[in-house]
Every structure is written in C-alpha cells, then in structure tokens.
Enzyme design. Structure first.
Site, PDB file in Angstrom:
ATOM      1  N   LYS A 115       0.849  -1.192   0.000  1.00 32.41           N
ATOM      2  CA  LYS A 115       0.000   0.000   0.000  1.00 32.41           C
ATOM      3  C   LYS A 115       0.883   1.240   0.000  1.00 32.41           C
ATOM      4  O   LYS A 115       1.156   1.825   1.038  1.00 32.41           O
ATOM      5  CB  LYS A 115      -0.935  -0.002   1.210  1.00 32.41           C
ATOM      6  CG  LYS A 115      -1.948  -1.145   1.199  1.00 32.41           C
ATOM      7  CD  LYS A 115      -2.896  -1.088   2.375  1.00 32.41           C
ATOM      8  CE  LYS A 115      -3.928  -2.209   2.322  1.00 32.41           C
ATOM      9  NZ  LYS A 115      -4.868  -2.176   3.478  1.00 32.41           N
ATOM     10  N   GLY A 145      -8.100  -3.490   2.103  1.00 33.09           N
ATOM     11  CA  GLY A 145      -9.262  -3.500   2.988  1.00 33.09           C
ATOM     12  C   GLY A 145      -8.877  -3.169   4.412  1.00 33.09           C
ATOM     13  O   GLY A 145      -7.715  -2.856   4.696  1.00 33.09           O
ATOM     14  N   LYS A 200      -5.645   6.404   2.491  1.00 35.36           N
ATOM     15  CA  LYS A 200      -6.092   6.317   3.892  1.00 35.36           C
ATOM     16  C   LYS A 200      -4.905   6.418   4.847  1.00 35.36           C
ATOM     17  O   LYS A 200      -5.061   6.852   5.994  1.00 35.36           O
ATOM     18  CB  LYS A 200      -6.906   5.037   4.111  1.00 35.36           C
ATOM     19  CG  LYS A 200      -6.183   3.729   3.794  1.00 35.36           C
ATOM     20  CD  LYS A 200      -5.332   3.196   4.924  1.00 35.36           C
ATOM     21  CE  LYS A 200      -4.545   1.986   4.492  1.00 35.36           C
ATOM     22  NZ  LYS A 200      -3.725   1.415   5.589  1.00 35.36           N
TER      23      LYS A 200
END
Length: 378
Positions: A115, A145, A200
């Site tokens: 990520k 997720g 995020k």
C-alpha cells in the site's frame, strides 16, 4: 477397498515476512494452501520454518504447520501457483528485479499486498510490478481492505477486496485467499483499490498527529469525514470509480487505520504530534509506515491533476517541520474563512447519496468504538 490418493494442497509463495506478509501467509494456509514464505533474514526464515513463529512481527501467534519459510527466493517461488508480494513500496522495484528471472516463464497470478506509491515515479505498485516483471496486467491483482495484521492473525473476522483488470484473476485469487475468518470480495477497479489503500494512510497520519497533540473525537471525526472527500476526489481524478472509495478499500480501511493503535501510520502520526521529529519517528518504527513516504508523490500527482488536498498538504508541512503539530487541526478542516457548501463527492454539495450514508456509518462506528452501527447491514 482402495484409498483415494490425497490431493496435495496448492503451493503459494509470499515474498516478505513482516507482520502483513506473515499474516497473509497464515490466511492462505488456513484456507488450504501450502505456503512458502520468503524472509530476507535467514534467522527469521528459520524461526518460521522450525518454531512456526514470527516473534518480532507477530508476537504470541502460532503459525500453521502448512507454512514453511526460506531466505532463498528460488526456493520460495519454485512450483508456486500464486505469488504474493509484501515488501516495502520504496524497495519494491529492487526486489522485483531479483524475482523477474524466477517467474519469467510462468503465467501465475502476481498479487500485491503493498500500500504505497513509488516516490520517484508516483507509480502505483501494480504498475511497478508490470514494469519490472514484464507481465500482462491481467495477471496482476491487488488486495486491500480494513486489514490490521495482528487482529487477523488472532483470527478476528474481517473482509478484503481483491482487484484485477481481469475478473478471472480476481476471482481465482479471492477463492484462494479466504477462510472462516477472512472473506474476500472482488472488483476490477485496480486504480481505486490501490489508491484507497495509499490515501487512507495519509489521513491516518493526520489522525495520529492530532491524537498525539491531545485533540478529541470531534476533531478526528471531522478529519476522517473530509479526508474521505479528499480521497474520493483524488482517486476519481486518476480514473477510479467513486464507489470503490465507499467500500472496503476506501472507507473500510480508513476507519480501521485511523482508529487503531495497531496502525503503523497512526502510530507514526501520534509520535509526530508528541513532538518527535520525522527522523526520530523513522528510528522508532520497526516497520515501514507507508503513509510517510507516500505524502510527497501523492501531492505531486494531485497538483498535476488540479486536485486540492488540504489535509495531505498540512501533514507534509508537519513532516517538513514547517508547521507545529498543534497548529494543524484548524487547517485540516478548512483553509478559507468564507462559508462553504459541504461538498461530499465529485463537486456536488448537499447530504444525499451513497457517500453521505457511508460517512454517517463511519461516524456511528467511531462513536461506538469501532462496532458496527445497528442499522448497518453486513
């Protein structure tokens, strides 16, 4: 009466034995695969192989007997039907150069568990994989997720999304990467899925900063809400579907990463908020907080696309030492003294639509300590 020969479990490789790589190896093994982990350090490979433990990254967790480990890449990749990559994004290209000759004659799925975006190029990890392994994008999948490694290693139920430009590849990976406590969904929006996992982290650093300073839940809820708008604006400008940012790879991951002390990005932000310098934070972290390295390339991509990201901009100022952490919160929520409409998606103002309902659910979960709100159906 003749006994039927037992079918050998499918062999899969996981490259990288940090907390997330090892946890995903456990997910795969508990789903019926024989997993071979590759660890850079021989002593870590030996501990996983012999003791079925990874005491540095997953303390107290017993690993399945169907997990083995090696520090030789060729041994890990030999006979693998799927390959999972869990290495730091900023060293991915270097590691992939070593992987390339070992998978050159193969057509097995390559799955990114990473990520981040590459600092130098701003490329997503699936793009780096495509470049370095010279493989068809249809072979590449990404997993994302609300996946905090230690909780999953403790077999606490959660879900993830597997994304690939090929529906067939996404479904093949999703079937392998699931078990009684880990459920997988699929989509073909690789751009949205990857950027959700990257963006995020930036918001989680911001949440950590204001937490370290001592601000409360109102501040954090405001940042999460406006942060999701920033995430959606940015991802859509890059070609993502807005719905992806409302799902597991966007809102789901955002909630988990922002509210949990297990999040490395949240922890890094909290240390910054407590007054530690960027370099001191890096020294204290025993694993990579991908959000720290992704801020600059994400902001460059945002500027190139004409997207305003005030939260990410203020995080960068704290990282650069040009803004005191205590001064960050007012700027995170607004940078203009003039009243503004509450734009929630794609330049629209107002409170209707699926994104608004998602935001309401996020706030409800925060108020309930992360538990699902009573009106939110699974």
């Amino acid at each position: 009466m003749t006994r039927r020969p037992e079918t050998a479990p499918p062999r899969v490789a996981v490259i990288g034995a940090g907390s997330w790589g090892t946890t995903f190896g456990k997910i795969l093994a508990d789903g019926g695969a024989h997993v071979v982990m590759w660890a850079r350090r021989p002593e870590l490979a030996h501990e996983i192989e012999e003791a079925k433990r990874n005491s540095q990254y997953l303390p107290g967790i017993n690993l399945p007997r169907t997990m083995s480990a090696t520090h030789h890449l060729s041994e890990a990749l030999e006979g693998a039907t799927q390959v999972y990559l869990s290495i730091p994004s900023q060293t991915a290209r270097q590691n992939l150069k070593a992987v390339r000759p070992l998978v050159a004659d193969s057509d097995v799925p390559i799955v990114s568990l990473m990520k981040g975006v590459e600092k130098r190029s701003g490329l997503r990890m699936s793009q780096v994989i495509e470049q370095e392994l010279h493989c068809d994008p249809a072979r590449i999948a990404v997993a994302s997720g609300p996946n905090l490694a230690l909780e999953i290693a403790r077999e606490q139920p959660t879900a993830a999304v597997i994304s690939s430009t090929s529906q067939e590849t996404a479904e093949a990976v999703a079937r392998r990467a699931r078990n009684r406590y880990f459920r997988t969904f699929v989509n073909t929006d690789v751009i949205g899925t990857e950027f959700g996992g990257v963006l995020k982290n930036l918001i989680a650093v911001a949440i950590g900063i204001v937490d370290g300073v001592g601000y409360g839940e109102n501040t954090k809820a405001s940042i999460i809400t406006r942060g999701l708008v920033e995430m959606t604006d940015f991802a859509v400008a890059q070609g993502a579907q807005p719905e992806t940012l409302q799902g597991l790879a966007g809102l789901g991951d955002l909630i988990a990463t922002c509210q949990s002390p297990l999040s490395r990005n949240n922890t890094a932000g909290r240390l910054l908020g407590q007054g530690y310098s960027y370099q001191d934070v890096l020294k204290q972290m025993d694993q990579t907080a991908e959000g720290l390295g992704s801020v600059a390339p994400i902001l460059q991509l945002a500027r190139d696309a004409g997207i305003a990201m005030p939260i990410a901009e203020q995080v960068k100022m704290v990282l650069d030492g040009t803004m005191h952490p205590r001064d960050i919160a007012p700027h995170l929520t607004t940078d203009d003294d003039q009243p503004q409409g509450e734009r929630t998606q794609n330049e629209q103002a107002g409170g209707g639509g699926a994104l608004w309902r998602s935001l309401q659910r996020a706030l409800d979960q925060l108020r309930n300590g992360g538990r699902r709100a009573s009106g939110d159906r699974p």
